[in-house]
Write a protein that holds these residues in place. Structure first.
Motif, short mmCIF file in Angstrom:
data_model
loop_
_atom_site.label_atom_id
_atom_site.label_comp_id
_atom_site.label_asym_id
_atom_site.label_seq_id
_atom_site.Cartn_x
_atom_site.Cartn_y
_atom_site.Cartn_z
N GLU A 164 -2.25 36.76 23.44
CA GLU A 164 -1.94 37.87 24.42
C GLU A 164 -1.48 37.71 25.60
N GLN A 165 -2.33 36.56 26.19
CA GLN A 165 -2.61 36.57 27.80
C GLN A 165 -1.15 35.43 28.33
N VAL A 166 -0.36 34.93 27.27
CA VAL A 166 0.58 34.16 27.79
C VAL A 166 1.57 34.76 28.72
N GLY A 167 1.73 34.20 30.15
CA GLY A 167 2.37 34.63 30.85
C GLY A 167 1.60 35.27 32.23
N GLU A 168 0.22 35.41 31.75
CA GLU A 168 -0.60 35.95 32.61
C GLU A 168 -1.26 34.83 33.25
N PRO A 169 -1.76 35.04 34.50
CA PRO A 169 -2.54 33.98 35.18
C PRO A 169 -4.12 33.44 34.79
N ILE A 170 -4.09 33.07 33.54
CA ILE A 170 -5.24 33.03 33.09
C ILE A 170 -5.42 31.92 31.87
N ARG A 171 -6.35 31.12 32.08
CA ARG A 171 -6.49 30.06 30.64
C ARG A 171 -7.62 30.52 29.61
N ILE A 172 -7.23 30.11 28.19
CA ILE A 172 -8.33 30.47 27.43
C ILE A 172 -8.47 29.04 26.78
N ILE A 173 -9.75 28.62 26.86
CA ILE A 173 -10.23 27.50 26.27
C ILE A 173 -11.22 27.47 25.23
N ASP A 174 -11.14 27.05 24.05
CA ASP A 174 -12.21 27.10 22.89
C ASP A 174 -12.83 25.55 22.93
N VAL A 175 -14.09 25.31 23.00
CA VAL A 175 -14.69 24.27 22.89
C VAL A 175 -15.82 24.36 21.71
N SER A 176 -15.61 23.48 20.54
CA SER A 176 -16.17 23.54 19.41
C SER A 176 -16.85 22.33 19.21
N PRO A 177 -18.15 22.51 19.55
CA PRO A 177 -19.15 21.38 19.02
C PRO A 177 -19.82 21.26 17.71
N GLY A 178 -19.80 19.94 17.44
CA GLY A 178 -20.57 19.40 16.16
C GLY A 178 -21.96 19.36 16.21
N LEU A 179 -22.53 18.57 15.82
CA LEU A 179 -24.05 18.38 15.68
C LEU A 179 -24.65 18.12 17.10
N VAL A 180 -25.13 19.00 17.62
CA VAL A 180 -25.70 18.92 19.07
C VAL A 180 -27.35 18.97 19.00
N GLN A 181 -28.05 18.01 19.24
CA GLN A 181 -29.50 18.20 19.26
C GLN A 181 -30.02 18.94 20.54
N THR A 182 -30.45 20.00 20.37
CA THR A 182 -30.95 20.80 21.58
C THR A 182 -32.44 21.30 21.22
N GLU A 183 -33.22 21.70 22.12
CA GLU A 183 -34.58 22.07 21.89
C GLU A 183 -34.77 23.40 21.35
N GLU A 184 -33.99 24.13 21.09
CA GLU A 184 -33.86 25.48 20.44
C GLU A 184 -33.19 26.10 19.32
N PHE A 185 -31.95 25.46 19.29
CA PHE A 185 -30.92 25.94 18.17
C PHE A 185 -31.58 25.79 16.95
N SER A 186 -31.95 24.74 16.21
CA SER A 186 -32.48 24.56 14.89
C SER A 186 -33.75 25.25 14.65
N LEU A 187 -34.51 25.39 15.57
CA LEU A 187 -35.86 25.92 15.57
C LEU A 187 -35.87 27.48 15.44
N LYS A 188 -34.49 28.11 16.28
CA LYS A 188 -34.51 29.37 16.08
C LYS A 188 -33.86 29.72 14.54
N ARG A 189 -33.18 28.88 14.21
CA ARG A 189 -32.18 28.99 12.87
C ARG A 189 -33.24 29.06 11.69
N PHE A 190 -34.33 28.20 11.97
CA PHE A 190 -35.44 28.16 10.93
C PHE A 190 -36.60 28.97 11.11
N GLY A 191 -36.58 29.86 12.09
CA GLY A 191 -37.71 30.89 12.23
C GLY A 191 -39.16 30.18 12.79
N GLY A 192 -38.74 28.85 13.58
CA GLY A 192 -39.78 28.30 14.24
C GLY A 192 -40.33 27.37 13.41
N ASP A 193 -39.77 26.96 12.30
CA ASP A 193 -40.31 26.01 11.60
C ASP A 193 -39.73 24.54 12.05
#
Length: 273
Positions: free
Chosen positions: A188-217
């Protein structure tokens, strides 16, 4: 022909010297932890002036204070991207304070890992409100000022938006939606002065992501990364974001898929022992 070349060169010189093109101010959502916090830190170290957004003021302030202690520029604003009033207020403040060159959407989460037959509607609703509608809301509100600065919208989605897996229906659906949003906005923005970038990570170990997913387990959260040699960490994703933003304004990296070497896909993961 020569006149056309001269006009094009004049335009490029003018664009390169434009004050808006020299802006190095970036808004980072979800900046209180994980990929968002590391992105704010990495960009500040690279000379960006960071506006860090998140809901938890104590964590957000700690990130901003650490950045400033290292000589970086960072201000924080408490913002809930799932709330219209909160986002309206914060975006108004940001725009009033000056131009913005980039928006990095890191706010997101996974809730639960139940099959479709028994998944909780509250979990699906929470993921759509945060991952999809929250991202849409902040993009819509900042898009005009980003275009004035020849800026960038960057969305951190997930490989879950590329390949579905059992137990991930709600999260996968929300990340599919996020990736489609990025792709459609790009068209939709082709021709406009704007870039649109998608970054799709796979398995990333962070301190909270999986902990939140499993309700603190903690045991369930730890099992996600058990035996995986060298999973990605938040700073790996932050570096890919820094690199994509640092390219010339005319270069749009439509999509980056980034995984640890041990992960071929969600269902093809090497574990040791």
């Amino acid at each position: 022909m020569a006149d056309s070349v001269n006009q094009e060169q004049s335009f490029r010189i003018g664009a390169e010297s434009s004050p808006t093109n020299s802006v190095r101010r970036v808004v980072v959502t979800g900046a209180s932890s994980g990929i968002g916090a590391q992105t704010a830190t990495r960009l500040a170290a690279d000379g960006w002036s960071v506006v860090a957004l998140a809901r938890r003021e104590d964590r957000l302030k700690a990130v901003a204070d650490a950045i400033k202690a290292d000589g970086g520029a960072c201000e924080y604003k408490v913002c809930d991207v799932t709330d219209e009033e909160s986002t309206d207020r914060v975006v108004s403040e940001i725009v009033a304070e000056g131009p913005v060159k980039a928006l990095v959407n890191c706010a997101g989460a996974a809730f639960g890992k139940d099959p479709v037959a028994t998944a909780r509607l509250e979990d699906w609703r929470g993921m759509y409100e945060l991952n999809v509608l929250g991202t849409l809301r902040i993009i819509q509100k900042l898009l005009p000022t980003l275009k004035q600065s020849e800026g960038t919208v960057l969305i951190v989605s997930s490989t879950a938006g590329i390949e579905p897996y059992e137990g991930g229906s709600g999260y996968c659906a929300s990340k599919f939606a996020e990736r489609v949003m990025a792709r459609v906005l790009r068209l939709e923005q082709v021709g406009e002065p704007i870039r649109i970038i998608d970054v799709s990570p796979g398995l990333v170990q962070t301190e909270e992501f999986s902990l939140k997913r499993f309700g603190g387990d903690h045991s369930k959260a730890d099992s996600v990364y058990e035996g995986v040699p060298d999973p990605l960490h938040a700073d790996d994703i932050a570096e890919s974001i820094r690199w994509a933003l640092d390219l010339p304004d005319t270069v749009d990296v439509d999509s980056i898929v980034i995984r640890p070497r041990a992960e071929g896909s969600y269902t093809k993961l090497h574990r040791e022992g």
